[in-house]
Design a protein around this motif. Structure first.
Motif, PDB file in Angstrom:
ATOM      1  N   LEU A 190       0.810  -1.217   0.000  1.00  0.00           N
ATOM      2  CA  LEU A 190       0.000   0.000   0.000  1.00  0.00           C
ATOM      3  C   LEU A 190       0.846   1.270   0.000  1.00  0.00           C
ATOM      4  N   THR A 243      -3.444   4.886  -1.586  1.00  0.00           N
ATOM      5  CA  THR A 243      -4.458   4.117  -0.856  1.00  0.00           C
ATOM      6  C   THR A 243      -4.583   4.541   0.601  1.00  0.00           C
ATOM      7  N   CYS A 292      -2.963  -4.043  -5.706  1.00  0.00           N
ATOM      8  CA  CYS A 292      -3.787  -2.885  -6.024  1.00  0.00           C
ATOM      9  C   CYS A 292      -4.191  -2.980  -7.490  1.00  0.00           C
ATOM     10  N   VAL A 346      -8.366  -2.573  -3.835  1.00  0.00           N
ATOM     11  CA  VAL A 346      -7.258  -3.297  -3.216  1.00  0.00           C
ATOM     12  C   VAL A 346      -7.803  -4.704  -2.996  1.00  0.00           C
TER      13      VAL A 346
END
Length: 124
Positions: free
Chosen positions: A17, A22, A54, A59
């Motif tokens: 991430l 995100t 992603c 996600v």
């Protein structure tokens, strides 16, 4: 991979991430990762596969284990405890899938990824 812990899975998820836009999803993704991994460890003999990626609109968290038993939500029976983690996963994820496969199952959670909002023009 059967030795994967929730802590290790969260670390992997944070790494994935960190390179993406995100921020708004980090807490939700980490909660889903924790619930799915801890349930695989507690109820299914451990994690046999794990990934976080992603995609354009989401996600995606995938956790595989060696149990053919699908997760259940609370309310099945007052005598049988648990199920609240699965309920939480389904509230945080836009969609979940449970796929049976030889030797177990794979659970996939899709967490909606809001489109990046551009910054307003300078001076406005």
């Amino acid at each position: 991979m059967t030795g994967l812990t929730s802590e290790e899975a969260r670390r992997i998820a944070r790494q994935v991430l960190a390179s993406q836009e995100t921020e708004a999803l980090v807490d939700d993704v980490l909660m889903v990762v924790s619930e799915l991994v801890s349930n695989a460890v507690r109820h299914a003999g451990g994690v046999t596969g794990f990934s976080v990626r992603c995609d354009t609109g989401a996600v995606v968290v995938e956790v595989a284990d060696a149990s053919a038993t699908h997760p259940r939500s609370p309310g099945t029976s007052a005598e049988v405890p648990g199920g609240f983690g699965w309920l939480l996963v389904n509230r945080l994820a836009e969609r979940t899938e449970v796929r049976s496969r030889p030797g177990g199952k794979t659970i996939t959670a899709f967490l909606h990824r809001p489109p990046h909002l551009p910054l307003p023009p300078a001076g406005h």
